[in-house]
Motif scaffolding. Structure first.
Motif, PDB file in Angstrom:
ATOM      1  N   ASP A  95      86.013  71.528  -1.019  1.00 55.90           N
ATOM      2  CA  ASP A  95      85.067  70.642  -1.337  1.00 55.90           C
ATOM      3  C   ASP A  95      83.743  71.475  -1.948  1.00 55.90           C
ATOM      4  O   ASP A  95      83.030  71.833  -1.097  1.00 55.90           O
ATOM      5  CB  ASP A  95      84.528  69.499  -0.822  1.00 55.90           C
ATOM      6  CG  ASP A  95      83.718  68.480  -1.503  1.00 55.90           C
ATOM      7  OD1 ASP A  95      82.940  68.871  -2.352  1.00 55.90           O
ATOM      8  OD2 ASP A  95      83.731  67.428  -0.924  1.00 55.90           O
ATOM      9  N   ASN A  96      83.700  71.972  -3.143  1.00 57.42           N
ATOM     10  CA  ASN A  96      82.708  73.171  -3.708  1.00 57.42           C
ATOM     11  C   ASN A  96      81.182  72.459  -3.417  1.00 57.42           C
ATOM     12  O   ASN A  96      80.245  73.051  -2.911  1.00 57.42           O
ATOM     13  CB  ASN A  96      82.790  73.517  -4.969  1.00 57.42           C
ATOM     14  CG  ASN A  96      84.142  74.195  -5.168  1.00 57.42           C
ATOM     15  OD1 ASN A  96      85.105  74.501  -4.276  1.00 57.42           O
ATOM     16  ND2 ASN A  96      84.175  75.124  -6.101  1.00 57.42           N
ATOM     17  N   ALA A  97      81.151  71.084  -3.585  1.00 54.26           N
ATOM     18  CA  ALA A  97      79.636  70.457  -3.537  1.00 54.26           C
ATOM     19  C   ALA A  97      79.390  70.351  -2.243  1.00 54.26           C
ATOM     20  O   ALA A  97      78.187  70.397  -1.989  1.00 54.26           O
ATOM     21  CB  ALA A  97      80.045  69.224  -4.440  1.00 54.26           C
ATOM     22  N   LYS A  98      80.285  70.204  -1.216  1.00 51.43           N
ATOM     23  CA  LYS A  98      79.572  70.346   0.071  1.00 51.43           C
ATOM     24  C   LYS A  98      79.808  71.665   0.839  1.00 51.43           C
ATOM     25  O   LYS A  98      79.503  71.628   1.997  1.00 51.43           O
ATOM     26  CB  LYS A  98      80.567  69.061   1.032  1.00 51.43           C
ATOM     27  CG  LYS A  98      80.445  67.851   0.541  1.00 51.43           C
ATOM     28  CD  LYS A  98      81.171  66.763   1.295  1.00 51.43           C
ATOM     29  CE  LYS A  98      81.094  65.270   0.629  1.00 51.43           C
ATOM     30  NZ  LYS A  98      81.757  64.459   1.473  1.00 51.43           N
ATOM     31  N   ASN A  99      80.244  72.545   0.113  1.00 56.22           N
ATOM     32  CA  ASN A  99      80.430  73.837   0.836  1.00 56.22           C
ATOM     33  C   ASN A  99      81.536  73.726   2.094  1.00 56.22           C
ATOM     34  O   ASN A  99      81.279  74.502   3.200  1.00 56.22           O
ATOM     35  CB  ASN A  99      79.347  74.675   1.249  1.00 56.22           C
ATOM     36  CG  ASN A  99      78.426  74.911   0.101  1.00 56.22           C
ATOM     37  OD1 ASN A  99      78.840  75.043  -1.065  1.00 56.22           O
ATOM     38  ND2 ASN A  99      77.320  75.462   0.520  1.00 56.22           N
ATOM     39  N   THR A 100      82.477  72.879   2.109  1.00 54.48           N
ATOM     40  CA  THR A 100      83.500  72.532   3.085  1.00 54.48           C
ATOM     41  C   THR A 100      84.746  72.847   2.692  1.00 54.48           C
ATOM     42  O   THR A 100      85.159  72.533   1.720  1.00 54.48           O
ATOM     43  CB  THR A 100      83.089  71.009   3.472  1.00 54.48           C
ATOM     44  OG1 THR A 100      81.893  70.870   3.872  1.00 54.48           O
ATOM     45  CG2 THR A 100      83.903  70.873   4.804  1.00 54.48           C
ATOM     46  N   VAL A 101      85.464  73.236   3.823  1.00 52.69           N
ATOM     47  CA  VAL A 101      86.885  73.700   3.697  1.00 52.69           C
ATOM     48  C   VAL A 101      87.828  72.806   4.676  1.00 52.69           C
ATOM     49  O   VAL A 101      87.150  72.616   5.890  1.00 52.69           O
ATOM     50  CB  VAL A 101      87.264  74.950   3.637  1.00 52.69           C
ATOM     51  CG1 VAL A 101      88.660  75.386   3.680  1.00 52.69           C
ATOM     52  CG2 VAL A 101      86.813  75.903   2.665  1.00 52.69           C
ATOM     53  N   TYR A 102      88.750  72.322   4.441  1.00 49.84           N
ATOM     54  CA  TYR A 102      89.447  71.397   5.270  1.00 49.84           C
ATOM     55  C   TYR A 102      90.953  72.056   5.497  1.00 49.84           C
ATOM     56  O   TYR A 102      91.570  72.636   4.504  1.00 49.84           O
ATOM     57  CB  TYR A 102      89.683  69.865   4.377  1.00 49.84           C
ATOM     58  CG  TYR A 102      88.305  69.391   4.333  1.00 49.84           C
ATOM     59  CD1 TYR A 102      88.028  69.204   2.859  1.00 49.84           C
ATOM     60  CD2 TYR A 102      87.583  68.770   4.963  1.00 49.84           C
ATOM     61  CE1 TYR A 102      86.617  68.713   2.625  1.00 49.84           C
ATOM     62  CE2 TYR A 102      86.382  68.075   4.902  1.00 49.84           C
ATOM     63  CZ  TYR A 102      85.768  68.261   3.562  1.00 49.84           C
ATOM     64  OH  TYR A 102      84.797  67.546   3.190  1.00 49.84           O
ATOM     65  N   LEU A 103      91.336  71.726   6.604  1.00 47.50           N
ATOM     66  CA  LEU A 103      92.787  72.093   6.997  1.00 47.50           C
ATOM     67  C   LEU A 103      93.438  70.468   7.452  1.00 47.50           C
ATOM     68  O   LEU A 103      93.272  70.125   8.725  1.00 47.50           O
ATOM     69  CB  LEU A 103      92.842  73.061   7.911  1.00 47.50           C
ATOM     70  CG  LEU A 103      94.350  73.499   8.215  1.00 47.50           C
ATOM     71  CD1 LEU A 103      94.844  74.234   7.031  1.00 47.50           C
ATOM     72  CD2 LEU A 103      94.589  74.181   9.409  1.00 47.50           C
ATOM     73  N   GLU A 104      94.315  70.016   6.825  1.00 44.73           N
ATOM     74  CA  GLU A 104      95.071  68.943   6.993  1.00 44.73           C
ATOM     75  C   GLU A 104      96.401  69.443   7.543  1.00 44.73           C
ATOM     76  O   GLU A 104      97.202  70.172   6.935  1.00 44.73           O
ATOM     77  CB  GLU A 104      95.157  68.298   5.722  1.00 44.73           C
ATOM     78  CG  GLU A 104      96.133  66.874   5.988  1.00 44.73           C
ATOM     79  CD  GLU A 104      95.033  65.612   6.275  1.00 44.73           C
ATOM     80  OE1 GLU A 104      93.634  65.739   5.997  1.00 44.73           O
ATOM     81  OE2 GLU A 104      95.407  64.928   7.343  1.00 44.73           O
ATOM     82  N   MET A 105      96.425  68.703   8.887  1.00 45.36           N
ATOM     83  CA  MET A 105      97.779  69.265   9.723  1.00 45.36           C
ATOM     84  C   MET A 105      98.468  68.158   9.862  1.00 45.36           C
ATOM     85  O   MET A 105      98.053  66.998  10.635  1.00 45.36           O
ATOM     86  CB  MET A 105      97.152  69.868  11.017  1.00 45.36           C
ATOM     87  CG  MET A 105      96.429  71.070  10.664  1.00 45.36           C
ATOM     88  SD  MET A 105      95.806  71.864  12.215  1.00 45.36           S
ATOM     89  CE  MET A 105      94.974  70.750  13.215  1.00 45.36           C
ATOM     90  N   ASN A 106      99.750  68.222   9.397  1.00 43.46           N
ATOM     91  CA  ASN A 106     100.589  67.047   9.682  1.00 43.46           C
ATOM     92  C   ASN A 106     102.037  67.616  10.430  1.00 43.46           C
ATOM     93  O   ASN A 106     102.114  68.763  10.577  1.00 43.46           O
ATOM     94  CB  ASN A 106     101.285  66.295   8.191  1.00 43.46           C
ATOM     95  CG  ASN A 106     100.026  65.905   7.483  1.00 43.46           C
ATOM     96  OD1 ASN A 106      99.268  65.081   7.916  1.00 43.46           O
ATOM     97  ND2 ASN A 106      99.907  66.325   6.397  1.00 43.46           N
ATOM     98  N   SER A 107     102.644  66.476  10.719  1.00 42.90           N
ATOM     99  CA  SER A 107     103.927  67.065  11.815  1.00 42.90           C
ATOM    100  C   SER A 107     103.758  68.094  12.737  1.00 42.90           C
ATOM    101  O   SER A 107     104.316  68.873  12.698  1.00 42.90           O
ATOM    102  CB  SER A 107     104.899  67.236  10.627  1.00 42.90           C
ATOM    103  OG  SER A 107     105.307  66.327   9.634  1.00 42.90           O
ATOM    104  N   LEU A 108     102.729  67.810  13.409  1.00 46.73           N
ATOM    105  CA  LEU A 108     102.124  68.859  14.436  1.00 46.73           C
ATOM    106  C   LEU A 108     103.216  68.922  15.556  1.00 46.73           C
ATOM    107  O   LEU A 108     103.965  67.995  15.978  1.00 46.73           O
ATOM    108  CB  LEU A 108     100.687  68.199  15.154  1.00 46.73           C
ATOM    109  CG  LEU A 108      99.593  68.682  14.320  1.00 46.73           C
ATOM    110  CD1 LEU A 108      98.527  67.808  14.621  1.00 46.73           C
ATOM    111  CD2 LEU A 108      99.217  70.191  13.995  1.00 46.73           C
ATOM    112  N   LYS A 109     103.248  70.267  15.909  1.00 49.47           N
ATOM    113  CA  LYS A 109     104.081  70.505  16.965  1.00 49.47           C
ATOM    114  C   LYS A 109     103.585  71.004  18.181  1.00 49.47           C
ATOM    115  O   LYS A 109     102.319  71.560  17.933  1.00 49.47           O
ATOM    116  CB  LYS A 109     105.217  71.614  16.399  1.00 49.47           C
ATOM    117  CG  LYS A 109     105.929  71.185  15.303  1.00 49.47           C
ATOM    118  CD  LYS A 109     106.785  72.451  14.846  1.00 49.47           C
ATOM    119  CE  LYS A 109     107.419  72.035  13.477  1.00 49.47           C
ATOM    120  NZ  LYS A 109     108.286  73.179  12.836  1.00 49.47           N
ATOM    121  N   PRO A 110     104.139  71.026  19.509  1.00 48.62           N
ATOM    122  CA  PRO A 110     103.532  71.631  20.531  1.00 48.62           C
ATOM    123  C   PRO A 110     103.036  72.846  20.347  1.00 48.62           C
ATOM    124  O   PRO A 110     101.936  73.373  20.795  1.00 48.62           O
ATOM    125  CB  PRO A 110     104.554  71.611  21.620  1.00 48.62           C
ATOM    126  CG  PRO A 110     105.329  70.342  21.376  1.00 48.62           C
ATOM    127  CD  PRO A 110     105.254  70.175  19.779  1.00 48.62           C
TER     128      PRO A 110
END
Length: 123
Positions: free
Chosen positions: A73-88
């Motif tokens: 999100d350039n306006a917020k200077n924020t990067v996200y990492l969406e993590m799905n199907s997480l494993k141990p």
């Protein structure tokens, strides 16, 4: 100097999801590439994903392709990492990183690091 504050870790069951956030104090030419690394106990820090502010090009480690999504999100200077199907085996401390070039991140090098956020996936 660029300060990175990463957050969003926690405890989740296998198959669940989490979203990590990395807020950068500012964006400069010296931090065009942003990314995530992780380090599990007894292991070396490893590359997870990266994105460029300028073009939004994305890069992923083979182990997370199709499950994790990096975005910005350039306006917020924020990067996200969406993590799905997480494993141990995704359990680790996740670190946000920033460098001038994405090539550096892909080689495991970064000029700036966040403080890390713990992700624990239970089986």
């Amino acid at each position: 100097q660029v300060q990175l504050v990463d957050s969003g870790g926690g405890l989740v069951q296998a198959g669940g999801s989490l979203r990590l956030s990395c807020a950068a104090s500012r964006r400069t030419f010296s931090s065009d590439a942003m990314g995530w690394f992780r380090q599990a106990p007894g292991n070396e820090r490893e590359f997870v994903a990266a994105i460029t502010w300028s073009l939004g090009d994305t890069y992923y480690a083979d182990s997370v392709k199709g499950r994790f999504t990096i975005s910005r999100d350039n306006a917020k200077n924020t990067v996200y990492l969406e993590m799905n199907s997480l494993k141990p085996e995704d359990t680790a401390v996740y670190y946000c990183a920033a460098d001038q070039r994405v090539g550096a991140l892909l080689r495991g090098i970064s000029a700036y690091w966040g403080q890390g956020t713990q992700v624990t996936v239970s089986s």
